[in-house]
Design an enzyme around this catalytic site. Structure first.
Site, mmCIF file in Angstrom:
data_model
loop_
_atom_site.group_PDB
_atom_site.id
_atom_site.type_symbol
_atom_site.label_atom_id
_atom_site.label_comp_id
_atom_site.label_asym_id
_atom_site.label_seq_id
_atom_site.Cartn_x
_atom_site.Cartn_y
_atom_site.Cartn_z
ATOM 1 N N GLY A 350 -3.778 -0.320 8.985
ATOM 2 C CA GLY A 350 -2.574 -0.191 8.171
ATOM 3 C C GLY A 350 -1.346 -0.676 8.913
ATOM 4 N N GLY A 352 3.237 -0.632 8.422
ATOM 5 C CA GLY A 352 4.425 -0.307 7.641
ATOM 6 C C GLY A 352 5.676 -0.575 8.453
ATOM 7 N N PHE A 354 7.202 1.341 10.323
ATOM 8 C CA PHE A 354 7.126 2.011 11.616
ATOM 9 C C PHE A 354 6.370 1.179 12.639
ATOM 10 C CE2 PHE A 354 3.642 3.095 8.892
ATOM 11 C CZ PHE A 354 2.551 2.764 9.666
ATOM 12 N N GLU A 356 2.138 -0.424 13.422
ATOM 13 C CA GLU A 356 0.743 -0.521 12.999
ATOM 14 C C GLU A 356 0.012 0.811 13.154
ATOM 15 O OE1 GLU A 356 2.023 -2.565 15.386
ATOM 16 O OE2 GLU A 356 2.480 -4.239 14.050
ATOM 17 N N VAL A 357 -1.090 0.957 12.385
ATOM 18 C CA VAL A 357 -1.999 2.095 12.517
ATOM 19 C C VAL A 357 -3.377 1.546 12.876
ATOM 20 C CG1 VAL A 357 -3.114 4.035 11.361
ATOM 21 C CG2 VAL A 357 -0.732 3.499 10.863
ATOM 22 N N LYS A 371 -0.986 5.900 15.186
ATOM 23 C CA LYS A 371 0.225 5.324 14.605
ATOM 24 C C LYS A 371 1.153 4.907 15.751
ATOM 25 C CE LYS A 371 4.298 7.000 12.078
ATOM 26 N NZ LYS A 371 4.845 8.161 11.354
ATOM 27 N N ASP A 467 8.692 12.469 0.433
ATOM 28 C CA ASP A 467 8.132 11.137 0.164
ATOM 29 C C ASP A 467 6.716 11.238 -0.393
ATOM 30 O OD1 ASP A 467 8.260 8.396 -0.005
ATOM 31 O OD2 ASP A 467 7.643 8.044 2.064
#
Length: 669
Positions: A350, A352, A354, A356-357, A371, A467
């Site tokens: 993943g 976003g 922030f 990578e995951v 994360k 959220d």
């Protein structure tokens, strides 16, 4: 850790692995704690006795002792007496036992939940420490339990369960047959097939009678294990008097066995000259190796202490007084790099705003989601600190579980237990052939509601998520929902009804009107977001723009409201669910969703009411008012969209009991 350690440590271990591995310092694995809500007065006699007890436990653990109980009383008042014990897992070395008991007593004396508690128990993978104002020695306690399990299931469930129960019961028999006062610990391994083995462990506190020990283990194996872990690839259950654990990898250490004696009266023949020659050869080989090993061990210890001191300084700099309670959750960067294959692109699951995951696997076999905050991330040091302090205190089966973090000068990393990289958003709005059944959707609605209920009501902190959306709900292998991404969450006072912010963050389409326009957030703003999710789950349509006027036929809420008022609610169902649902459940969920998205937050139900509506179909629901259609000049550019910050998850975990331990009150949250 200093840069040169990554070159020195491999050299050390490559030379002395066989001799040093068994005794080297190892990290502890904190599991769970339960602390009484019955509090004592600060600086009282009871507190002084408790301090003395902790000191006696820690000092005794340093003396190669695996189990110890003690009673401390300094006055004539029996209410000031403190009873306590520790139990170290039967296969761990004495230095690790000492380390574990020291950490556990420090945690119980400094953690905010436990500082003034009259009774508490804390579980580590390596030890259990417990104390109370009432005597519990030699008494079976089947409360304040805790379970942890691997989310990956075995393929052949029935045959594996039969093998597991059989092996675990035999292991329990082995552990329980020892007399009172003796070490009650046993391990077994058996073949699952030609490729896999099953490893089992069972242990009781030494003060139990053999019959009580077997009863305790029997309850864990035949009552608790089926409800949490039986079909999983691994699981463990803890109670104050006994523990069990099983894995499909060797997690326990080999115990030393006594040498086999020679038959009586027989003396093996000797050759004096040959023996002297062998002795000289052994000395010439062994002495240099031992000397080198000793030198490298001392070097490693010095470098390890220096790195640990640097780590503590960094912790204290970022977390202040809270740093002492977070030490057990800190991982070093080397461990995380090994788990993720040095953050390889193949492990990325993943991405976003922030960073990578990554998916990874720890040395103990646990799957993790890592994360990694990028240097360009909007989530700075303050947000990183606040997120850790929040999620480290949250534990619920419908929340993504937090394992720990890595904090170094150039790295900020959050570590979760891995569930999957599949989100509710993917299943609702991804590929048509993978649409969910109504049964699964209904369970997701109820499970998500329970997770929010925990945040709002049952956690010792009242948490507003801010959220909630399908991409922040992850689905495990059994399609159970787990709420993730607490980067925007806020803690509010228990009696606080509303808070405000000038920085409106979140995801457009799920924000309540009062939050989007005025920055006002509360439990009811989370309820609004959940209502949107309910309607999306039912319709299979994304609420891309919640804030269109009611004249726009394309909006999700306007379409749902129009069909509700026209008494044709089933027309909004996702087409793949036709003739494969319970009409009463669907209509009730539509009505609950509409109640949650009403414009006036005071008209929306609490999440506790939503849970009761879902669990009891006989409760009559109020009539919903028109949803929050509004377009009152919202500046959409001012609303910051922030992507989900965790594609992570989790070995499941849960407390088995919220009841009292012994006679004292416990509040396991």
């Amino acid at each position: 850790m200093a840069w040169y350690l990554k070159y020195v440590i491999p050299l050390i271990f490559s030379i002395i692995t066989l001799n040093f591995t068994a005794t080297r310092a190892q990290g502890l694995s904190y599991q769970y704690q339960v602390c009484s809500t019955n509090k004592f007065t600060p600086n009282s006699t009871f507190q002084r006795d408790l301090t003395t007890l902790f000191s006696s436990l820690s000092s005794t653990a340093s003396s190669n002792v695996e189990f110890f109980n003690n009673t401390v009383t300094a006055g004539t008042n029996s209410s000031d007496t403190v009873y306590g014990l520790f139990l170290c897992r039967g296969d761990i070395p004495s230095d690790l036992c000492n380390h574990c008991v020291g950490n556990a007593t420090q945690r119980l004396s400094t953690h905010a939940d436990c500082t003034l508690s009259k009774a508490a128990v804390v579980y580590y993978d390596e030890c259990i420490v417990r104390y109370s104002n009432r005597s519990f020695f030699s008494t079976l306690t089947m409360q304040a339990g805790y379970a942890l399990w691997n989310p990956t299931n075995m393929t052949n469930q029935e045959s594996f369960k039969r093998l597991l129960y059989d092996t675990m019961n035999k292991t329990a028999d082995d552990a329980a047959h020892f007399p009172t006062g003796a070490k009650k610990f046993a391990t077994r391994e058996t073949s699952i097939d030609i490729f896999q083995k099953l490893y089992c462990l069972a242990q009781c506190t030494q003060d139990l009678f053999p019959g009580d020990c077997r009863s305790c283990l029997d309850s864990l194996i035949n009552s608790d294990l089926p409800g949490c872990c039986a079909g999983s690839q691994g699981g463990r259950v803890y109670y104050p008097n006994c523990i069990i654990r099983f894995e499909i990898y060797p997690f326990f250490r080999s115990l030393p066995t006594a040498p086999t004696p020679s038959p009586a009266g027989l003396v093996p023949p000797t050759n004096s000259g040959e023996n002297k020659s062998r002795s000289r050869t052994i000395i010439l080989i062994v002495v240099p190796i031992v000397s080198l090993a000793t030198f490298l061990t001392l070097l490693y210890y010095v470098l390890w202490r220096r790195a640990r001191k640097s780590s503590k300084i960094l912790l204290r700099k970022n977390f202040g007084e809270e740093s002492s309670t977070l030490q057990g959750l800190q991982f070093d960067l080397v461990t995380i790099k090994e788990a993720t294959n040095n953050f390889s692109p193949e492990n990325e699951i993943g991405k976003g705003g922030f960073g990578e995951v990554y998916k990874g696997i720890l040395l103990d076999g646990r799957y993790i989601a890592v994360k990694r905050l990028s240097k360009s991330s909007r989530q700075g040091s303050v947000e990183f600190r606040n997120e850790i302090l929040l999620i480290a205190k949250l534990q619920h089966k419908n929340l993504v579980a937090f394992i720990g973090f890595c904090l170094e000068e150039e790295e900020k990393i959050l570590i979760y237990e891995y569930v999957s990289n599949r989100s509710l958003d993917y299943f609702l709005f991804g590929y048509p052939e993978e649409k969910l059944s109504w049964y699964q959707r209904y369970n997701i609605i109820k499970g998500t509601a329970l997770g929010i209920f925990y945040l709002h009501e049952y956690s010792r902190l009242k948490v507003i998520h801010r959220d909630l959306k399908p991409s922040n709900v992850l689905l495990d292998e059994n399609m159970n929902p787990k709420i993730s991404d607490f980067g925007l969450a806020r803690i509010v006072d228990i009696d606080q009804n509303r808070a405000e912010t000038n920085r409106i963050v979140g995801t457009y389409g799920y924000m309540s009107p009062e939050y989007a326009m005025f920055g006002q957030f509360s439990e009811k703003s989370d309820v609004f977001s959940f209502g949107i999710m309910i309607l999306e789950i039912i319709t299979g349509k994304k609420n891309g723009n919640s804030y269109k006027s009611n004249e726009d036929d394309g909006g999700l809420m306007s379409n749902v409201w129009r069909n509700w008022t026209n008494q044709t609610p089933l027309s909004i169902l996702e087409p793949n669910m036709k003739e494969n649902y319970f009409e009463t459940e669907v209509i009730r969920c539509i009505e609950i969703g509409l109640l949650c998205v009403q414009e006036n937050p005071n008209m929306r139900p609490t999440i506790a009411e939503v849970v009761s509506y879902l669990n009891d179909l006989t409760i009559e629901l109020p009539s919903p008012q028109e949803p929050a259609f509004f377009s009152h000049g919202i500046d959409q550019k001012a609303v910051m969209q922030q992507e989900s910050s965790s594609n992570s998850s989790v070995i499941g975990s849960m407390p088995f009991s919220v009841n009292e331990m012994s006679i004292s009150d416990f509040y396991p949250r």
